[in-house]
Write an enzyme that holds these catalytic residues in place. Structure first.
Site, mmCIF file in Angstrom:
data_model
loop_
_atom_site.group_PDB
_atom_site.id
_atom_site.type_symbol
_atom_site.label_atom_id
_atom_site.label_comp_id
_atom_site.label_asym_id
_atom_site.label_seq_id
_atom_site.Cartn_x
_atom_site.Cartn_y
_atom_site.Cartn_z
ATOM 1 C CB THR A 18 -0.953 0.077 1.211
ATOM 2 O OG1 THR A 18 -1.488 1.398 1.275
ATOM 3 C CG2 THR A 18 -0.287 -0.222 2.535
ATOM 4 C CB ILE A 19 0.769 4.469 -1.850
ATOM 5 C CG1 ILE A 19 -0.704 4.899 -1.740
ATOM 6 C CG2 ILE A 19 1.056 3.863 -3.205
ATOM 7 C CD1 ILE A 19 -1.037 6.136 -2.562
ATOM 8 C CG ASP A 20 -2.927 4.407 1.894
ATOM 9 O OD1 ASP A 20 -2.682 5.321 1.096
ATOM 10 O OD2 ASP A 20 -3.948 3.697 1.824
HETATM 11 O O1 F6P Z 1 -5.104 2.753 -0.327
HETATM 12 C C1 F6P Z 1 -4.521 3.420 -1.393
HETATM 13 C C2 F6P Z 1 -5.360 4.598 -1.826
HETATM 14 O O2 F6P Z 1 -4.699 5.253 -2.882
HETATM 15 C C3 F6P Z 1 -5.702 5.570 -0.695
HETATM 16 O O3 F6P Z 1 -4.646 6.419 -0.372
HETATM 17 C C4 F6P Z 1 -6.906 6.268 -1.281
HETATM 18 O O4 F6P Z 1 -7.760 6.723 -0.260
HETATM 19 C C5 F6P Z 1 -7.586 5.167 -2.035
HETATM 20 O O5 F6P Z 1 -6.622 4.168 -2.295
HETATM 21 C C6 F6P Z 1 -8.188 5.636 -3.334
HETATM 22 O O6 F6P Z 1 -8.836 4.559 -3.899
HETATM 23 P P1 F6P Z 1 -9.478 4.595 -5.347
HETATM 24 O O7 F6P Z 1 -8.371 4.398 -6.327
HETATM 25 O O8 F6P Z 1 -10.417 3.467 -5.326
HETATM 26 O O9 F6P Z 1 -10.127 5.932 -5.524
#
Ligand code: F6P
Length: 359
Positions: free
Chosen positions: A137-139
């Site tokens: 995860t990037i988070d």
């Molecule tokens: O979990 C990675 C992430 O990029 C979060 O930082 C972000 O809230 C979410 O995914 C965005 O998801 P999506 O690509 O479904 O909009």
């Protein structure tokens, strides 16, 4: 031995490097490898299952995205189905998935994903599937591992944006509010904000007061610094307030955070009288080439995941516990999501070097 690999949840730079390392390590042991397309969907008959060979993974370590594609929907335990009147109902189709994996002769699965996919992997393990997880995860919000691959690349993308915003903000005496990703954790905002010498950083772990944010901007102004850079994590929220949600999630999809930088910018302009602009960095943070750090970590995770399969460490995930990669129970990693510790030295140093957290 026939193993399968899948990538689930939001993509993160480094996924292809994990796939490449796992495929090569497995093939070099004399194993066969299958790629499950689009997370678990490929095992639900909704996408393909393809053989992965040395040729399939040639020249992909530096590429963003995932050759196996991914989805953040389609949890087999809550699989969405449209019924006759158009309503969406959720059904548990995990048994079907397990049967399909057996039918394909899959002895073990390497599941690369964030907390969502790792939770599914753990539940499937409880039902007897042989799975090793790889946290992605990037988070950077998965516990038990010092970091996840993709995070360093996202921080560098945000950092590049902050560097560019500095020159334009300074030229115009403006305040610029940059919103970065991270869900409920503030790591991307904190690390890019400190490295990029932002003036204010707002993170979910430290609820903010907009007046304190404006005090910081005005004290800079009085000191002759007429511009300011405010980095906001998408999950940040005001003291006593709530997170900002984008209200168009699809069935089976997690809530979408974000959209707070523009209201924050309007408030700053109203309170300080300073011209304020905002921008959302968005999915740029998920794209592009993984940094060297992420590529190396992803490659180590791929090789280590195959070693964990060889050691039959089912229900475990690989994790960085410097200087080593270890295998820890997925359950232990999922117990608590990882959040910024407000007493961590990065936060302390940020405060001591004049960065405001709006508190
Ligand atoms: O979990 C990675 C992430 O990029 C979060 O930082 C972000 O809230 C979410 O995914 C965005 O998801 P999506 O690509 O479904 O909009």
């Amino acid at each position: 031995m026939r193993i399968a690999i899948s990538t689930g949840g939001g993509d993160a730079p480094g996924l292809n490097a994990v796939i490449r390392a796992a495929v090569l390590s497995a093939i070099n042991r004399g194993w066969e490898v299958l790629g499950i397309k689009r997370g678990f969907a490929g095992l639900m008959g909704e996408d393909e299952v393809v053989p992965l060979t040395k040729d399939s993974v040639r020249g992909i370590a530096h590429l963003g995205g995932t050759i196996l594609r991914t989805t953040n929907r389609g949890n087999p335990f809550h699989y969405p189905r449209k019924i006759a009147d158009g309503t969406i109902v959720e059904e548990d189709r995990s048994d079907e998935l397990i049967e399909n994996a057996k039918g394909l002769g899959i002895d073990a699965l390497i599941s690369i994903g964030g907390d969502g996919s790792l939770t599914i992997a753990k539940l499937l393990c409880d039902k007897g599937m042989k799975i090793v997880g790889v946290p992605k995860t990037i988070d950077n919000d998965v516990s038990g591992t010092i970091t996840t691959f993709g995070f360093d690349t996202a921080v560098n993308t945000a950092l590049e944006a902050i560097d560019k915003l500095h020159t334009t903000a300074e030229s115009h005496d403006r305040v610029i509010v940059l919103e970065v990703m991270g869900r409920d954790s503030g790591f991307i905002a904190l690390h890019s904000g400190v490295a990029g010498t932002a003036d204010v950083i707002l993170i979910p772990e430290i609820p903010y007061d907009i007046n304190k944010v404006c005090d910081k901007i005005m004290s800079r102004d009085r000191a002759g610094r007429h511009f300011s850079i405010v980095v906001v994590a998408e999950g940040a929220y005001p003291l006593g307030g709530m997170v900002s949600l984008i209200g168009d999630s699809l069935p089976g999809q997690a809530r979408r955070l974000g959209g707070l930088c523009e209201p924050i910018a309007r408030e700053i302009q109203r309170i300080t009288g300073k011209e304020t602009r905002s921008l959302v960095l968005g999915h740029l943070q998920r794209g592009g080439m993984p940094t060297g750090y992420d590529r190396l970590l992803a490659t180590r995770f791929g090789g280590s995941a195959v070693r964990a399969v060889a050691a039959r460490q089912w229900g475990h995930m690989v994790a960085l516990q410097s200087p080593h990669i270890v295998a820890i129970p997925i359950e232990a990693a999922l117990r608590e999501p990882k959040r910024v510790d407000p007493t961590h030295d990065v936060v302390l140093t940020a405060r001591e070097t004049g960065i405001s957290f709006g508190d």
